[in-house]
Motif scaffolding. Structure first.
Motif, PDB file in Angstrom:
ATOM      1  N   SER A   8      40.531  38.639  45.004  1.00 15.56           N
ATOM      2  CA  SER A   8      40.496  40.187  45.030  1.00 15.56           C
ATOM      3  C   SER A   8      41.819  40.548  45.261  1.00 15.56           C
ATOM      4  CB  SER A   8      39.462  40.825  46.074  1.00 15.56           C
ATOM      5  OG  SER A   8      39.813  40.279  47.364  1.00 15.56           O
ATOM      6  N   ALA A  10      42.768  44.570  46.548  1.00 17.32           N
ATOM      7  CA  ALA A  10      41.679  45.519  47.082  1.00 17.32           C
ATOM      8  C   ALA A  10      42.460  46.695  47.791  1.00 17.32           C
ATOM      9  CB  ALA A  10      40.691  44.959  47.862  1.00 17.32           C
ATOM     10  N   GLY A  27      42.925  42.574  50.396  1.00 13.07           N
ATOM     11  CA  GLY A  27      42.379  41.716  49.046  1.00 13.07           C
ATOM     12  C   GLY A  27      42.703  40.239  49.321  1.00 13.07           C
ATOM     13  N   ALA A  46      43.718  39.075  38.729  1.00 14.21           N
ATOM     14  CA  ALA A  46      42.711  39.888  39.270  1.00 14.21           C
ATOM     15  C   ALA A  46      42.636  41.110  38.520  1.00 14.21           C
ATOM     16  CB  ALA A  46      43.406  40.286  40.566  1.00 14.21           C
ATOM     17  N   PHE A  78      38.264  47.555  43.792  1.00 15.09           N
ATOM     18  CA  PHE A  78      37.596  47.028  44.817  1.00 15.09           C
ATOM     19  C   PHE A  78      37.939  47.462  46.336  1.00 15.09           C
ATOM     20  CE2 PHE A  78      36.835  43.859  47.966  1.00 15.09           C
ATOM     21  CZ  PHE A  78      35.704  43.302  47.808  1.00 15.09           C
ATOM     22  N   THR A  96      31.099  46.997  50.819  1.00 11.73           N
ATOM     23  CA  THR A  96      31.698  46.225  49.717  1.00 11.73           C
ATOM     24  C   THR A  96      31.555  46.778  48.514  1.00 11.73           C
ATOM     25  OG1 THR A  96      31.389  44.182  50.868  1.00 11.73           O
ATOM     26  CG2 THR A  96      32.014  43.938  48.817  1.00 11.73           C
ATOM     27  N   LEU A  98      32.345  46.559  44.955  1.00 19.26           N
ATOM     28  CA  LEU A  98      32.897  45.686  43.857  1.00 19.26           C
ATOM     29  C   LEU A  98      33.825  46.441  42.759  1.00 19.26           C
ATOM     30  CD1 LEU A  98      30.478  43.057  43.153  1.00 19.26           C
ATOM     31  CD2 LEU A  98      32.521  42.815  44.635  1.00 19.26           C
ATOM     32  N   PHE A 101      35.738  44.986  39.904  1.00 15.40           N
ATOM     33  CA  PHE A 101      35.129  43.490  39.888  1.00 15.40           C
ATOM     34  C   PHE A 101      33.780  43.412  39.176  1.00 15.40           C
ATOM     35  CE2 PHE A 101      38.748  42.143  42.255  1.00 15.40           C
ATOM     36  CZ  PHE A 101      39.163  41.140  41.886  1.00 15.40           C
ATOM     37  N   ILE A 123      36.142  35.605  46.051  1.00 18.13           N
ATOM     38  CA  ILE A 123      35.583  36.515  44.999  1.00 18.13           C
ATOM     39  C   ILE A 123      34.306  35.783  44.582  1.00 18.13           C
ATOM     40  CG2 ILE A 123      36.818  35.331  43.124  1.00 18.13           C
ATOM     41  CD1 ILE A 123      36.513  38.976  43.733  1.00 18.13           C
TER      42      ILE A 123
END
Ligand code: AMP
Length: 302
Positions: A8, A10, A27, A46, A78, A96, A98, A101, A123
């Motif tokens: 990730s 993030a 991330g 990613a 994310f 969380t 996503l 993602f 991930i």
């Protein structure tokens, strides 16, 4: 040598006893790459959304990290929300999201095909497996996961673990994955799932590596630190130091593995000194080597 990492990239919203930060860069792949970039070439696969700025990406580029494999998708990056109480070893996940993602299909730039090392940072396990299957020529595959995937994607995770050489997880995750309370028994069971070696991280107490082939386990300490501002990314940074050092040596002798455990601890210890991955960006090779010597003196009798 070079490492390809998938994981990730993030934004994190964090609360620790030292303060609160909203939507800062985070991330698993970010922390891993920044830590590993002090030892070897790193390439990232990613996805980020259209809220991810050029400045965000520059944090990686400035460390020489190859970001051509970071896809930009329409939608939001994310976003993870977590907090820590006085026990800084345990993160509580608040949310969380996503976001991009959720529909991500990893695409590996052709320039990444000659990578010798692969790291499957935390991930969804299906995405880890896609990248693993696309990189059959690598010398060594490291991997990570977390309680969320052990809980909701165990069958997918087991398929991924069968294709990983060295798994790095924390003690709670190892016990949960193996459904065992004793650490050595949990280690044995996890090793039966595929990996040749298992690194179990004990937060502020260090990390232990267990081997499938009957070699004795080896423990590296963690440095007692005066200030831990934000433990986020400690595990990914450990993995970055560990894998980065192995890739810089090229061969996998017991001595290289043991030193890699120390470099993992060194990078984990830098990551937690400030919020986010800031410390990993500014730390110098000289500081890294000085801290390696501190670790050595912590455990050697003379
Ligand atoms: P660590 O503290 O090393 O376990 O990892 C912290 C990083 O993991 C944070 O920067 C988060 O953005 C990232 N993270 C948290 N949950 C997930 C998840 N479900 N999938 C991928 N990355 C995550």
């Amino acid at each position: 040598m070079s490492i390809l990492v998938v994981g990730s990239v993030a934004f994190d919203t964090l609360k620790t006893p030292y303060g609160v930060r909203e939507k800062i860069l985070g991330g698993s792949a970010t922390y891993f790459s920044l830590a590993a970039s002090h030892f070897t070439d790193v390439r990232v696969v990613a996805v980020v959304g259209d809220d991810f700025s050029a400045d965000n990406e520059n944090v990686m580029k400035l460390r020489g990290i190859d970001t051509r494999g970071i896809e930009r998708a329409s939608g939001k990056t994310f976003h993870w929300g977590g907090e820590y109480g006085e026990n800084l070893n345990e993160a509580k996940t608040n949310f969380t999201d996503l976001n991009v993602f959720e529909s991500f299909q990893p695409k590996i730039p052709k320039e990444y095909n000659d990578s010798q090392f692969l790291f499957l940072a935390n991930i969804q396990p299906e995405l880890q497996l896609d990248v693993r299957n696309a990189m059959n020529g690598v010398k060594l595959v490291g991997g990570d996961t977390m309680n969320l995937w052990i809980n909701i994607k165990r069958p997918e995770l087991e398929k991924t673990l069968a294709r990983v050489d060295i798994l790095l997880i924390n003690d709670g995750e190892a016990k949960m994955l193996a459904r065992e309370n004793s650490l050595p028994r949990a280690a044995k069971k996890v090793l039966e799932m595929g990996p040749r070696a298992l690194v179990i991280k004990h937060g502020e107490y260090g990390a232990t590596i267990f081997f499938k082939d009957g070699h004795h386990p080896f423990r590296a300490p963690a440095l007692p630190l005066d200030v831990v501002q934000d433990p986020t990314g400690a595990g990914d940074s450990f993995a970055g130091g560990f894998m980065g050092y192995i890739a810089s040596q090229g061969e996998l002798t017991p001595t290289v593995l043991k030193r890699a455990m120390f470099y993992g601890s060194v990078m984990g210890s830098f990551a937690v000194e400030k919020f986010g991955p800031e410390r990993l960006q500014e730390v110098t090779r000289k500081e890294i080597d000085e801290r390696f010597d501190l670790f050595r003196s912590l455990t050697h009798l003379d």
